[in-house]
Enzyme design. Sequence first.
Site, PDB file in Angstrom:
ATOM      1  N   ASP A   1      -2.084  -2.138   1.028  1.00  0.00           N
ATOM      2  CA  ASP A   1      -2.729  -1.570  -0.159  1.00  0.00           C
ATOM      3  C   ASP A   1      -2.476  -0.057  -0.211  1.00  0.00           C
ATOM      4  O   ASP A   1      -2.873   0.620  -1.160  1.00  0.00           O
ATOM      5  CB  ASP A   1      -4.220  -1.926  -0.244  1.00  0.00           C
ATOM      6  CG  ASP A   1      -5.040  -1.359   0.905  1.00  0.00           C
ATOM      7  OD1 ASP A   1      -4.449  -0.803   1.854  1.00  0.00           O
ATOM      8  OD2 ASP A   1      -6.282  -1.486   0.855  1.00  0.00           O
ATOM      9  N   SER A   2      -1.751   0.478   0.800  1.00  0.00           N
ATOM     10  CA  SER A   2      -1.245   1.845   0.710  1.00  0.00           C
ATOM     11  C   SER A   2      -0.338   1.984  -0.510  1.00  0.00           C
ATOM     12  O   SER A   2      -0.015   3.090  -0.932  1.00  0.00           O
ATOM     13  CB  SER A   2      -0.477   2.226   1.984  1.00  0.00           C
ATOM     14  OG  SER A   2       0.476   1.241   2.319  1.00  0.00           O
TER      15      SER A   2
ATOM     16  N   ASP B   1      -2.153  -7.455   2.174  1.00  0.00           N
ATOM     17  CA  ASP B   1      -3.387  -6.706   2.392  1.00  0.00           C
ATOM     18  C   ASP B   1      -4.385  -7.068   1.290  1.00  0.00           C
ATOM     19  O   ASP B   1      -4.058  -6.967   0.104  1.00  0.00           O
ATOM     20  CB  ASP B   1      -3.045  -5.214   2.278  1.00  0.00           C
ATOM     21  CG  ASP B   1      -3.772  -4.369   3.284  1.00  0.00           C
ATOM     22  OD1 ASP B   1      -4.608  -4.912   4.029  1.00  0.00           O
ATOM     23  OD2 ASP B   1      -3.488  -3.153   3.335  1.00  0.00           O
TER      24      ASP B   1
ATOM     25  N   LYS C   1      -4.435  -9.631   5.508  1.00  0.00           N
ATOM     26  CA  LYS C   1      -5.121  -8.652   6.365  1.00  0.00           C
ATOM     27  C   LYS C   1      -6.366  -8.170   5.647  1.00  0.00           C
ATOM     28  O   LYS C   1      -6.342  -7.993   4.416  1.00  0.00           O
ATOM     29  CB  LYS C   1      -4.206  -7.458   6.663  1.00  0.00           C
ATOM     30  CG  LYS C   1      -4.899  -6.339   7.440  1.00  0.00           C
ATOM     31  CD  LYS C   1      -3.928  -5.280   7.939  1.00  0.00           C
ATOM     32  CE  LYS C   1      -3.617  -4.198   6.958  1.00  0.00           C
ATOM     33  NZ  LYS C   1      -4.778  -3.437   6.447  1.00  0.00           N
TER      34      LYS C   1
ATOM     35  N   GLU D   1     -10.025  -5.470   6.284  1.00  0.00           N
ATOM     36  CA  GLU D   1     -10.633  -4.419   7.101  1.00  0.00           C
ATOM     37  C   GLU D   1     -12.050  -4.809   7.501  1.00  0.00           C
ATOM     38  O   GLU D   1     -12.767  -5.444   6.719  1.00  0.00           O
ATOM     39  CB  GLU D   1     -10.654  -3.101   6.309  1.00  0.00           C
ATOM     40  CG  GLU D   1      -9.264  -2.606   5.955  1.00  0.00           C
ATOM     41  CD  GLU D   1      -9.273  -1.305   5.146  1.00  0.00           C
ATOM     42  OE1 GLU D   1     -10.349  -0.696   4.965  1.00  0.00           O
ATOM     43  OE2 GLU D   1      -8.189  -0.893   4.703  1.00  0.00           O
TER      44      GLU D   1
ATOM     45  N   GLU E   1      -6.088   1.450  13.730  1.00  0.00           N
ATOM     46  CA  GLU E   1      -5.576   2.651  13.052  1.00  0.00           C
ATOM     47  C   GLU E   1      -6.333   3.902  13.505  1.00  0.00           C
ATOM     48  O   GLU E   1      -7.579   3.949  13.448  1.00  0.00           O
ATOM     49  CB  GLU E   1      -5.702   2.480  11.523  1.00  0.00           C
ATOM     50  CG  GLU E   1      -5.188   3.692  10.761  1.00  0.00           C
ATOM     51  CD  GLU E   1      -4.967   3.464   9.279  1.00  0.00           C
ATOM     52  OE1 GLU E   1      -5.089   2.308   8.809  1.00  0.00           O
ATOM     53  OE2 GLU E   1      -4.675   4.447   8.573  1.00  0.00           O
TER      54      GLU E   1
HETATM   55  O1  KIV Z   1      -2.068  -0.407   3.618  1.00  0.00           O
HETATM   56  C1  KIV Z   1      -1.438  -0.116   4.647  1.00  0.00           C
HETATM   57  O2  KIV Z   1      -0.298   0.359   4.605  1.00  0.00           O
HETATM   58  C2  KIV Z   1      -2.091  -0.367   5.923  1.00  0.00           C
HETATM   59  C3  KIV Z   1      -1.420   0.145   7.165  1.00  0.00           C
HETATM   60  C4  KIV Z   1      -1.577   1.598   7.254  1.00  0.00           C
HETATM   61  C5  KIV Z   1      -1.911  -0.554   8.373  1.00  0.00           C
HETATM   62  O3  KIV Z   1      -3.133  -0.931   5.960  1.00  0.00           O
END
Ligand code: KIV
Length: 297
Positions: free
Chosen positions: A54-55, A93, A122, A124, A191
Amino acid sequence: MSVQAPAGTDRPVTTATFRARKAAGQRIAMITAYDVSSARLVDAAGVDAILVGDSLGMTVLGHLSTLQVTMDDMLRATAAVVRGVQRALVIADMPFMSYQVSAEDALRNAAAFMVAGAGAVKLEGGAHMADTVRRLVDAGIPVMGHLGLTPQSVNQLGGYKVQGKDVAAASKLLDDCRALQEAGAFAIVLECIPAELAALASAELVIPTIGIGAGAGCDGEVQVYTDLLGLGGDFTPRHAKRYAELGAAVTAAVAAYADDVRRGAFPGEAQTTHADPAVMDELRATHSDSACGKAGE
Ligand code: KIV
């Protein structure tokens, strides 16, 4: 009769590979990708896993945080990445508020990523997410956890800061690791935590840890595509290393193209298709009659 495997079910790297790698002491290389072209490139490089992170909110969409990223954003990116990958495990994510409201919500949204071709999702959070992780895993959806600096909680954490620095925070992180493993997570991203804490967690857990800003003692590493390739402007997070300066290379290439266009040097003969002269003769004859006639009326 040959049967075509559905997208995402025929790639060599699976969540079982993760566990096997840890057991064999082999480190896992993971990177983010957000579209078909970045996915093709990183898959061809032989990474083990590709995170549709989600980056993307910052790297692709220009937001200031991941909080603005939607399910639609992530589903479209995941489907594009899946279309570019032949080997690596694709992990999607789950965006902000797509899994925190209820386990049922989380299940529905995680299922959408699996239908889009992801091999895992994934999310959090630690012990408080364990029931949700279990619900997804029970439904056949592999889940990667994410602890330490969890960017979706940036407002609660008071910024993008290293986590787990005192005994209480470090011990909570270890408890969270255990809770996620117990709930069935197949791996955990750690992280921005001290290297010694990450190494301690990695030594204790059976499932692999994937570090980012967590030192070299994790079972693998994940980094953001744009950070490694110099595509994110001048800023490079401390945990990243620039392996190439593609941003500067792209700007120079596009400037050369624009200059060629302005000078009339592009397109050239190599990029040009010519018409059959007979076709052009007939076209000119027909059109010059009617065009001139009209212009003169
Ligand atoms: O969204 C992302 O790129 C991440 C990584 C930094 C682990 O969650």
